[in-house]
Design a protein around this motif. Structure first.
Motif, short mmCIF file in Angstrom:
data_model
loop_
_atom_site.label_atom_id
_atom_site.label_comp_id
_atom_site.label_asym_id
_atom_site.label_seq_id
_atom_site.Cartn_x
_atom_site.Cartn_y
_atom_site.Cartn_z
N ASN A 188 8.60 -2.60 -4.73
CA ASN A 188 7.49 -3.45 -5.53
C ASN A 188 8.17 -4.61 -6.04
O ASN A 188 7.18 -5.48 -6.28
CB ASN A 188 7.06 -2.07 -6.50
N ASP A 189 9.24 -4.57 -6.66
CA ASP A 189 9.75 -5.81 -7.31
C ASP A 189 9.89 -6.99 -6.14
O ASP A 189 9.41 -8.30 -6.64
CB ASP A 189 11.08 -5.63 -7.83
N GLY A 190 10.31 -6.54 -4.99
CA GLY A 190 10.39 -7.73 -4.03
C GLY A 190 8.77 -8.28 -3.37
O GLY A 190 8.80 -9.52 -3.35
N HIS A 191 8.00 -7.11 -3.39
CA HIS A 191 6.79 -7.45 -3.01
C HIS A 191 6.06 -8.50 -4.15
O HIS A 191 5.42 -9.57 -3.64
CB HIS A 191 5.82 -6.40 -2.87
N LYS A 192 6.20 -8.15 -5.35
CA LYS A 192 5.73 -8.96 -6.31
C LYS A 192 6.07 -10.39 -6.40
O LYS A 192 5.52 -11.47 -6.56
CB LYS A 192 5.85 -8.52 -7.75
N ALA A 193 7.50 -10.42 -6.25
CA ALA A 193 8.30 -11.82 -6.10
C ALA A 193 7.54 -12.49 -5.09
O ALA A 193 7.62 -13.83 -5.35
CB ALA A 193 9.98 -11.65 -6.10
N ARG A 194 7.38 -12.04 -3.80
CA ARG A 194 7.18 -12.77 -2.70
C ARG A 194 5.62 -13.21 -2.79
O ARG A 194 5.34 -14.58 -2.78
CB ARG A 194 7.17 -11.83 -1.59
N MET A 195 4.48 -12.47 -3.41
CA MET A 195 3.29 -12.90 -3.93
C MET A 195 3.24 -14.02 -4.71
O MET A 195 2.67 -14.96 -4.96
CB MET A 195 2.44 -11.67 -4.31
N LYS A 196 4.10 -13.85 -5.80
CA LYS A 196 4.37 -15.06 -6.70
C LYS A 196 4.78 -16.45 -6.19
O LYS A 196 4.23 -17.35 -6.47
CB LYS A 196 5.13 -14.63 -8.00
N ASP B 227 0.88 -1.26 -0.08
CA ASP B 227 0.01 -0.04 -0.01
C ASP B 227 0.94 1.20 -0.04
O ASP B 227 1.92 1.06 0.38
CB ASP B 227 -0.79 0.13 1.37
N SER B 228 0.21 2.41 -0.46
CA SER B 228 0.98 3.49 -0.79
C SER B 228 1.80 4.11 0.66
O SER B 228 2.78 4.81 0.87
CB SER B 228 0.14 4.70 -1.07
N THR B 229 1.16 3.76 1.66
CA THR B 229 1.57 4.42 3.19
C THR B 229 2.80 3.58 3.39
O THR B 229 3.85 4.06 4.21
CB THR B 229 0.70 4.01 4.27
N THR B 230 2.89 2.41 3.06
CA THR B 230 4.15 1.62 3.29
C THR B 230 5.44 2.20 2.71
O THR B 230 6.49 2.10 3.20
CB THR B 230 4.29 0.28 2.79
N GLN B 231 5.18 2.86 1.49
CA GLN B 231 6.45 3.51 0.68
C GLN B 231 6.66 5.07 1.09
O GLN B 231 7.44 5.75 0.26
CB GLN B 231 6.01 3.27 -0.72
N ASP B 232 5.93 5.58 1.99
CA ASP B 232 5.91 6.96 1.94
C ASP B 232 7.43 7.42 2.45
O ASP B 232 7.45 8.67 1.96
CB ASP B 232 4.99 7.42 3.24
N SER B 233 8.18 6.91 3.30
CA SER B 233 9.38 7.36 3.43
C SER B 233 10.70 6.75 2.38
O SER B 233 11.81 7.05 2.73
CB SER B 233 9.88 6.81 4.91
N LEU B 234 10.09 6.27 1.33
CA LEU B 234 11.14 5.82 0.40
C LEU B 234 11.36 6.61 -0.71
O LEU B 234 10.40 7.28 -1.19
CB LEU B 234 10.78 4.08 -0.09
N ASP B 235 12.61 6.50 -1.32
CA ASP B 235 12.55 7.46 -2.57
C ASP B 235 12.25 6.26 -3.58
O ASP B 235 11.96 5.30 -3.74
CB ASP B 235 14.44 7.77 -2.69
N MET B 236 12.52 7.14 -4.90
CA MET B 236 12.01 6.18 -5.95
C MET B 236 12.81 4.88 -6.55
O MET B 236 12.09 3.98 -6.59
CB MET B 236 12.07 7.11 -7.29
N LEU B 237 14.01 4.90 -6.26
CA LEU B 237 14.96 3.52 -6.19
C LEU B 237 14.15 2.65 -5.38
O LEU B 237 14.30 1.42 -5.57
CB LEU B 237 16.49 3.80 -6.13
N GLU B 238 14.23 2.99 -4.12
CA GLU B 238 13.65 1.98 -3.03
C GLU B 238 12.14 1.41 -3.36
O GLU B 238 12.14 0.28 -2.92
CB GLU B 238 13.80 2.70 -1.48
N ARG B 239 11.52 2.56 -3.66
CA ARG B 239 10.01 1.97 -3.99
C ARG B 239 10.09 0.95 -5.25
O ARG B 239 9.45 0.12 -4.95
CB ARG B 239 9.26 3.11 -4.35
N MET B 240 10.94 1.14 -6.06
CA MET B 240 11.22 0.41 -7.14
C MET B 240 11.47 -1.31 -6.65
O MET B 240 10.92 -2.39 -6.84
CB MET B 240 12.15 0.69 -8.36
N LEU B 241 12.43 -1.11 -5.53
CA LEU B 241 12.98 -2.33 -4.96
C LEU B 241 11.99 -3.05 -4.23
O LEU B 241 11.74 -4.37 -4.17
CB LEU B 241 14.08 -2.15 -4.16
#
Length: 202
Positions: free
Chosen positions: A161-169, A145-159
């Motif tokens: 999101n990629d990590g979360h998608k991999a975990r869900m898969k 969710d967006s609140t989880t990413q509030d303190s992250l910069d764009m590179l960290e958000r990309m990491l």
């Protein structure tokens, strides 16, 4: 990496373009004719005089401030100055990096070229290493969710999101496959051989 999310240097990367829009303080070292009003609308002179201080975007500052005869002397953007570096050194995980800069690492890759002491490069690495474990922990244990990413910069958000998608898969595969995980034949044979060797010794 895709062009639209590639990191420095990439002429076609959207992230790279947005990061280099960040304005950086600099001081002109030489007279620059015919650009006074264009770069500084408040100026009454056609030329930029030596000693004039302006804030220019990083994409313009980089070529002007580098080379054997730089046109400008460049100050570090505020988020890489000593006061901010000390905060990051104390505890990078406690910092809201999003408030520092949306492209903290991306912009820092350019800013470090104007830091002869190497402090910027050091703090970029220190911050990333210190925050990476937190990002991966969030990706594996927190709902996306967006609140989880509030303190992250764009590179960290990309990491994240990629990590979360991999975990869900992975979770979906473990649930849907229905195939029990068993040891490989090589491992089983190795255990048998080890047991036989021990029995021979006894």
């Amino acid at each position: 990496m895709h062009l639209q999310s590639a990191y420095t240097p990439n002429y076609f990367a959207i992230d790279d373009i947005l990061a280099t829009q960040e304005r950086t303080p600099c001081k002109f070292l030489v007279n620059v004719p015919k650009l006074g009003v264009k770069l500084n609308p408040a100026s009454e002179k056609d030329d930029i005089q030596p000693g004039t201080s302006l804030e220019l975007p990083m994409w313009l500052v980089q070529p002007l401030g580098s080379g054997r005869q730089p046109v400008v002397s460049v100050e570090l953007p505020r988020m890489y100055k000593e006061a901010y570096r000390e905060v990051l050194k104390a505890d990078p995980n406690a910092v809201d990096l999003h408030k520092f800069s949306l492209y903290f690492y991306e912009l820092g890759a350019y800013a470090k070229e104007f830091d002869s002491r190497g402090d910027v490069a050091e703090i970029l690495l220190h911050s990333f290493k210190g925050r990476f474990r937190k990002i991966m922990d969030l990706a594996h244990n927190t709902a996306s969710d967006s609140t989880t990413q509030d303190s992250l910069d764009m590179l960290e958000r990309m990491l994240y999101n990629d990590g979360h998608k991999a975990r869900m898969k992975l979770n979906a595969w473990l649930i849907s496959s229905g195939i029990p995980l068993v040891a490989a034949n090589m491992v089983i044979n190795h255990r048998k051989r080890k047991r036989v060797d021990i029995e021979d010794i006894i």
